[in-house]
Design a protein around this motif. Structure first.
Motif, PDB file in Angstrom:
ATOM      1  N   MET A  56       0.828  -1.213   0.000  1.00 50.44           N
ATOM      2  CA  MET A  56       0.000   0.000   0.000  1.00 50.44           C
ATOM      3  C   MET A  56       0.858   1.256   0.000  1.00 50.44           C
ATOM      4  SD  MET A  56      -3.204  -0.942  -0.004  1.00 50.44           S
ATOM      5  CE  MET A  56      -4.319   0.137   0.827  1.00 50.44           C
ATOM      6  N   ASN A  57       2.013   1.197   0.637  1.00 50.72           N
ATOM      7  CA  ASN A  57       2.859   2.374   0.776  1.00 50.72           C
ATOM      8  C   ASN A  57       4.101   2.331  -0.104  1.00 50.72           C
ATOM      9  OD1 ASN A  57       1.149   3.305   2.861  1.00 50.72           O
ATOM     10  ND2 ASN A  57       2.151   1.901   4.267  1.00 50.72           N
ATOM     11  N   GLY A  58       4.192   1.347  -0.967  1.00 48.16           N
ATOM     12  CA  GLY A  58       5.413   1.156  -1.734  1.00 48.16           C
ATOM     13  C   GLY A  58       5.300   1.598  -3.178  1.00 48.16           C
ATOM     14  N   PRO A  59       6.360   1.332  -3.932  1.00 50.37           N
ATOM     15  CA  PRO A  59       6.371   1.694  -5.346  1.00 50.37           C
ATOM     16  C   PRO A  59       5.422   0.814  -6.157  1.00 50.37           C
ATOM     17  CG  PRO A  59       8.338   0.456  -4.796  1.00 50.37           C
ATOM     18  CD  PRO A  59       7.597   0.689  -3.513  1.00 50.37           C
ATOM     19  N   SER A  60       5.157   1.239  -7.372  1.00 47.02           N
ATOM     20  CA  SER A  60       4.230   0.496  -8.221  1.00 47.02           C
ATOM     21  C   SER A  60       4.887  -0.691  -8.918  1.00 47.02           C
ATOM     22  CB  SER A  60       3.617   1.431  -9.267  1.00 47.02           C
ATOM     23  OG  SER A  60       4.634   1.952 -10.091  1.00 47.02           O
ATOM     24  N   LYS A  61       6.202  -0.788  -8.858  1.00 48.88           N
ATOM     25  CA  LYS A  61       6.899  -1.922  -9.456  1.00 48.88           C
ATOM     26  C   LYS A  61       7.594  -2.701  -8.355  1.00 48.88           C
ATOM     27  CE  LYS A  61       7.862   0.153 -13.936  1.00 48.88           C
ATOM     28  NZ  LYS A  61       8.923   0.464 -14.903  1.00 48.88           N
ATOM     29  N   VAL A  62       7.269  -3.980  -8.275  1.00 47.26           N
ATOM     30  CA  VAL A  62       7.857  -4.823  -7.243  1.00 47.26           C
ATOM     31  C   VAL A  62       8.287  -6.155  -7.834  1.00 47.26           C
ATOM     32  CG1 VAL A  62       6.489  -3.806  -5.382  1.00 47.26           C
ATOM     33  CG2 VAL A  62       5.673  -5.858  -6.516  1.00 47.26           C
ATOM     34  N   ALA A  63       9.170  -6.807  -7.118  1.00 45.36           N
ATOM     35  CA  ALA A  63       9.534  -8.194  -7.396  1.00 45.36           C
ATOM     36  C   ALA A  63       9.486  -8.915  -6.070  1.00 45.36           C
ATOM     37  CB  ALA A  63      10.921  -8.273  -8.005  1.00 45.36           C
ATOM     38  N   PHE A  64       9.131 -10.178  -6.111  1.00 44.22           N
ATOM     39  CA  PHE A  64       9.051 -10.977  -4.898  1.00 44.22           C
ATOM     40  C   PHE A  64      10.150 -12.019  -4.917  1.00 44.22           C
ATOM     41  CE2 PHE A  64       4.671  -9.642  -5.772  1.00 44.22           C
ATOM     42  CZ  PHE A  64       4.403  -8.966  -4.598  1.00 44.22           C
TER      43      PHE A  64
ATOM     44  N   ALA B 145       0.014 -16.230  -3.870  1.00 44.76           N
ATOM     45  CA  ALA B 145      -0.556 -15.330  -2.858  1.00 44.76           C
ATOM     46  C   ALA B 145       0.034 -13.929  -2.970  1.00 44.76           C
ATOM     47  CB  ALA B 145      -0.319 -15.899  -1.461  1.00 44.76           C
ATOM     48  N   ALA B 146       1.350 -13.830  -3.070  1.00 42.85           N
ATOM     49  CA  ALA B 146       2.001 -12.518  -3.164  1.00 42.85           C
ATOM     50  C   ALA B 146       1.555 -11.766  -4.413  1.00 42.85           C
ATOM     51  CB  ALA B 146       3.520 -12.686  -3.156  1.00 42.85           C
ATOM     52  N   THR B 147       1.507 -12.463  -5.529  1.00 43.43           N
ATOM     53  CA  THR B 147       1.093 -11.832  -6.785  1.00 43.43           C
ATOM     54  C   THR B 147      -0.369 -11.403  -6.726  1.00 43.43           C
ATOM     55  OG1 THR B 147       2.689 -13.212  -7.961  1.00 43.43           O
ATOM     56  CG2 THR B 147       1.008 -12.137  -9.284  1.00 43.43           C
ATOM     57  N   SER B 148      -1.215 -12.218  -6.129  1.00 44.53           N
ATOM     58  CA  SER B 148      -2.636 -11.876  -6.014  1.00 44.53           C
ATOM     59  C   SER B 148      -2.848 -10.653  -5.144  1.00 44.53           C
ATOM     60  CB  SER B 148      -3.419 -13.059  -5.448  1.00 44.53           C
ATOM     61  OG  SER B 148      -3.346 -14.154  -6.321  1.00 44.53           O
ATOM     62  N   ILE B 149      -2.122 -10.583  -4.031  1.00 42.89           N
ATOM     63  CA  ILE B 149      -2.234  -9.411  -3.152  1.00 42.89           C
ATOM     64  C   ILE B 149      -1.758  -8.163  -3.882  1.00 42.89           C
ATOM     65  CG2 ILE B 149      -1.396  -8.347  -1.019  1.00 42.89           C
ATOM     66  CD1 ILE B 149      -1.258 -11.267   0.114  1.00 42.89           C
ATOM     67  N   PHE B 150      -0.650  -8.288  -4.613  1.00 43.00           N
ATOM     68  CA  PHE B 150      -0.157  -7.142  -5.389  1.00 43.00           C
ATOM     69  C   PHE B 150      -1.189  -6.698  -6.418  1.00 43.00           C
ATOM     70  CE2 PHE B 150       1.961  -5.645  -9.278  1.00 43.00           C
ATOM     71  CZ  PHE B 150       2.470  -4.458  -8.797  1.00 43.00           C
ATOM     72  N   GLN B 151      -1.771  -7.657  -7.110  1.00 44.53           N
ATOM     73  CA  GLN B 151      -2.759  -7.313  -8.132  1.00 44.53           C
ATOM     74  C   GLN B 151      -3.981  -6.630  -7.514  1.00 44.53           C
ATOM     75  OE1 GLN B 151      -4.138 -10.608 -10.472  1.00 44.53           O
ATOM     76  NE2 GLN B 151      -4.991  -9.275 -12.036  1.00 44.53           N
ATOM     77  N   ALA B 152      -4.420  -7.098  -6.366  1.00 44.20           N
ATOM     78  CA  ALA B 152      -5.566  -6.482  -5.696  1.00 44.20           C
ATOM     79  C   ALA B 152      -5.261  -5.057  -5.262  1.00 44.20           C
ATOM     80  CB  ALA B 152      -5.989  -7.330  -4.496  1.00 44.20           C
TER      81      ALA B 152
END
Length: 136
Positions: free
Chosen positions: A70-78, A121-128
């Motif tokens: 929520m508080n981070g950048p729009s591009k992430v990698a897990f 799970a991580a990707t789904s949360i990011f997408q949401a």
């Protein structure tokens, strides 16, 4: 590449996700897979426009993934660990890199997940969180 296209079509996604090695092929070592230390060194020097979220279920420093997204950048990698958890050497590398650049540890909750489930799970949360507004 065909799997990326097929998955995007199945999800009715209008853009294709970008998939690449984390370093260029000419910098790859002859000794096999990259170490966590090499990845973190690369990330601190080269990947400044993206956050690296390390999924660590047993770390006291791992904050909830949702608040980090929520508080981070729009591009992430897990960075998802192997089943059985991270090695003590890898955990030491994470402790050293924590907070440098855009590297932070996150938790996917109190349950220990299989590696493929953690990635989903991580990707789904990011997408949401991103509400499909992130361009690939």
């Amino acid at each position: 590449m065909s799997q990326i296209v097929e998955a995007s079509e199945q999800c009715e996604r209008l853009t294709l996700p970008h998939l690449s090695n984390f370093v260029e092929e000419e910098t790859q070592t002859q000794n096999g897979p990259y170490s966590v230390s090499q990845l973190l060194d690369y990330w601190q020097g080269e990947a400044e426009d993206r956050a690296l979220l390390i999924c660590r279920e047993r770390s006291p420093k791992a904050g909830p993934i949702l608040s980090n997204l929520m508080n981070g950048p729009s591009k992430v990698a897990f960075l998802i660990g192997p089943e059985g958890g991270w090695s003590p050497e890898e955990e030491a590398c994470f402790e050293k890199a924590e907070g440098k650049g855009a590297i932070c540890s996150v938790s996917l909750g109190s349950s220990v997940l299989r590696a493929e489930t953690a990635a989903i799970a991580a990707t789904s949360i990011f997408q949401a969180v991103s509400s499909n507004t992130v361009s690939s």
